[in-house]
Enzyme design. Sequence first.
Site, PDB file in Angstrom:
ATOM      1  N   GLU A 118     -16.891  50.680  73.854  1.00  0.00           N
ATOM      2  CA  GLU A 118     -15.842  50.339  72.882  1.00  0.00           C
ATOM      3  C   GLU A 118     -16.060  48.938  72.298  1.00  0.00           C
ATOM      4  OE1 GLU A 118     -12.855  51.590  75.794  1.00  0.00           O
ATOM      5  OE2 GLU A 118     -11.977  52.850  74.240  1.00  0.00           O
ATOM      6  N   GLU A 138     -14.053  57.956  80.537  1.00  0.00           N
ATOM      7  CA  GLU A 138     -12.693  57.669  81.027  1.00  0.00           C
ATOM      8  C   GLU A 138     -11.952  58.894  81.549  1.00  0.00           C
ATOM      9  OE1 GLU A 138     -14.023  56.451  78.323  1.00  0.00           O
ATOM     10  OE2 GLU A 138     -13.442  54.368  77.984  1.00  0.00           O
TER      11      GLU A 138
END
Length: 724
Positions: A118, A138
Site C-alpha cells: 500500500e 490481509e
Amino acid sequence: MSRGTLGLTVLEVGADGVGVITIIHPPVNSLSFDVFNSLKESFEEALRRDDVKAIVVTGANGRFSGGFDISVFGKIQGGTVRPKRGYVAIEMLTDTLEAARKPSVAAIDGLALGGGLEVAMVCHARISTPNAQLGQPELQLGVIPGFGGTQRLPRLVGLTKGLEMILTSKPVKGEEACSLGLVDAVVSSNELLNTARQWALDILEGRRPWVASLYKTDKIEPLGEAREIFNFARSQTKKRAPDLEHPLVCIDVIEEGIVSGPRAGLWKEAEAFEHLVLSDTAKSLIHVFYAQRGTSKVPGVTDRGLVPRRVKKVAILGGGLMGSGIATALVLSNYPVILKEVNEKFLDAGVNRVKANLQSRVRKGQMTQEKFEKTLSLLKGVLDYESFRDVDLVIEAVIENVSLKQQIFADLEKYCAPHCILASNTSTIDLNLIGERTRSQDRIVGAHFFSPAHVMPLLEIVRTKQTSPQVIVDLLDIGKKIKKTPVVVGNCTGFAVNRMFFPYTQAALLLVEHGVDVYQIDRAVVKFGMPMGPFRLCDLVGFGVAAATGMQFIENFPERTYKSLIIPLMQEDKRAGETTRKGFYVYDDKRKARPDPELKNYIEKARSISGVNIDPKLVKLPMKDIIEMVFFPVVNEACRVLDEGIAVKAADLDISAIMGMGFPPYRGGIMFWADSLGSKYIYSRLEEWSKSYGEFFKPCSYLAARAAKDIPLSVPMELVKSRL
Ligand SMILES: C[C@H](O)CC(=O)SCCNC(=O)CCNC(=O)[C@H](O)C(C)(C)COP(=O)(O)OP(=O)(O)OC[C@H]1O[C@@H](n2cnc3c(N)ncnc32)[C@H](O)[C@@H]1OP(=O)(O)O
C-alpha cells in the site's frame, strides 16, 4: 532522521538530488506507528529541503516491507492503541505522500506485502526485482487492506485481477506484477536503487508519467460490467467461505470506490477496517499467525544456540504412498533423495508415484517440463544400503510392523555415518521400541507426515527422552525448507494429531448409535468449518485404516474408548469406504457421495448387539449441541496431551488441529476455540454427558482443575500453578 522504538526510517540525500527514504524495522520492516510517523517526517523533510528534487522509498536489508506490524493488532484489540480513523490511509499516505509536489518511486526488493504494498502504491511509480513478492494478504488475518489497497490495487491491475489477488491473499512476483501494471520495471537487486533514482528524476522532468494510482480509471470497467464482476466475486466467495464476513465486506468496500469515487472508497475502507480488526475472526487468525511461527520455538531445544547442520542428501525407505509423498516433498525443495525398496517391482512403483506427483504439477501449470526433468533427476532408486553411507538423514516409511522396523534400524546403524539422523514416519509404534536393537537412541526421531505428504502442510517431529536437541533443530530446519509447519511432540500412541482425531470419530459414532443422524452430523461439522464431516472422512481414509488406528487406541486407552460396531458390521459386508464405493455414503462413477438408505440397517444392528437405546433427546439434537458433543471430547484429549507434556504448548495443538485435522483456522484452533467458550462450560457439559453416556466423556483432571478456577486451558502451567 527520525527515531522510534519500534522501527524508523532514514532519509539520505544524494548528489543527484534524490532523497532515499529507507524503512528499517527488522526482520521484515513491518510498519508500526513509529515507522509511519517517521516515514511522514522523512517525507516532509524531503519535501521541505531544496536539495531534494525527487524521492525513492525502499526497505533495509533487501526487504521493502512485510506490511503493517501485526503485533499492533493485539494492542488495538486490547484497547491500548486507538488509531484515528483515516490517519494513515488518508491524511498521511494519500494527502502527504501521493499528493506531494515531488515525485516518489518505490524500489521493491524481497517483499511488499499488505501495508508494504500500500505504501508502494502511493508512490508515483514502482520498480521491483524479479523475485520480489507483492500482495495483499490481509484477508488471511481476518481484516481487509486498510491503507488504501482496496482502492489502488484494482485501479492498477484491473478489477478482476485486483479482486483475485485480495480475495485469495496470493502474492505475485516481480515479472507478473510488471505485466499486470503493478510495477513499472523489473531490474536486478544491484540495479534497483539506481534505476529507481533515475526513474524519479525522469518523472520530475516529464520523461515518465507522474501517476497517482488512486485516480487511475483506464483499467476499470464501465459501471454495469463492474457490477457483474462484483456479483460474480460475491457468489464465488459465499461458496468458498460461507461463514466469513470480511471477504464480502472487502468486496463492498472495493465497489464503493468504483461507484462513489476513490475517496469515498478510502473512508469506507477505514470504517470497515476498524470494525473487522475487532472481530473474533481477526483475533483467531492473528493468533494462528503467531502460533504457526511459534511451533519452531521449543524451550530447552531452540534456545540453546544450536545451528542446524546442513542436510545434503536424504534416503527414504519404502516407496508406498507415504514414502513417495515424502520423497516428492524433498525433491521439490531440491534435496537429492535415494528411494530404497525391496525389489524392482516395488521400486518402479515408488519412483512412478513420485513421477506422477510431479507430473500432476506440470498438468496444473505449477511446474515447467524442464523443471520437472530437473526435479525428477534428484531421485535415485536403489535396492540395497550401499549408497546410504553419505546420507545425512534417513526417513523410514515402511509398513507398521515392529520387528521389520527394528531390523531396518539395526541395519541403518551399520550402513549410515554416525552423524546421520535416523527418522521413522511411524504414526503408531513407540520409537523406543523401534530403536531397541541399536545404540543410536540420541539420533532416532519421528518424522510423521500426513497423507498426501507432498501436499499436507504439517510435520510432527516426535522426540523421545533420548533424542538429541541437535537432531530436533536439524529436523525443524528441514521442515521449514520443505515448506511444512513442524510441530515438536513427545512419544506416545497417536502423538498429537491422531490423539485428537480419535475422540472426534468416536464421539460421532456414539451419537449415531444413540440416535443422531449420520448425515446431520456431517452437515453440522461442515457448517462449523471442517472440510468434511467425520463419516465422509472415514469413507475417504478407508475403514481398514480407520479400524487399524482405532485398535491402537482401544489397546492403549481402553477406559475412554467407545466401542461401536457400526464399522465392523459394514466391513463384514465388504463395505470399506470410498474405494469400495460403499461406506457411510454410496459413491457414483464420479466419486460423488450420496446418503445411503441402507445405512440404517447397520446402525440398528449395531445398537441391538450393544444394547444401546435411542435417546429421544439426541434425535433432534441442534447443530450447536452436535458440535459440542463431537468437539468437546477432542478438547478433553487435547488437555491430556498438554498435561502429559506430549505437546509443549496449547498453541501447538491449535496448529496441529488446523493443519492435521482441518479445524477451521478462523476459529483459532482447538484450544483457542475452547477458551472462547470457557473451561468451566466445557467441563460442565462433559460431566453431564459422562453421567448419561459413560466414561468416554469424562473430563480429565487438567480440565477439571482449570474449570474449578475458571482458568483458560491455554495458560501455561507455570503461570497457573500459583492460581490452582
Ligand atoms: C492495514 C494493512 O493493510 C494491514 C496489513 O498490512 S496486515 C499485514 C500484512 N502482511 C502480512 O500478512 C505478511 C505477514 N508475514 C508473512 O507472511 C511472512 O512473515 C513473511 C512472508 C513476511 C516473511 O516470511 P519468513 O521469511 O518465512 O519469516 P517469518 O518467520 O514468517 O517471519 C519472521 C518474523 O517476522 C515477524 N513478522 C512477519 N511479518 C510481520 C508483520 N507484518 N508484522 C509483525 N511481525 C511480522 C514474524 O512474526 C517472525 O517473528 P519471529 O521471528 O519473532 O517469529
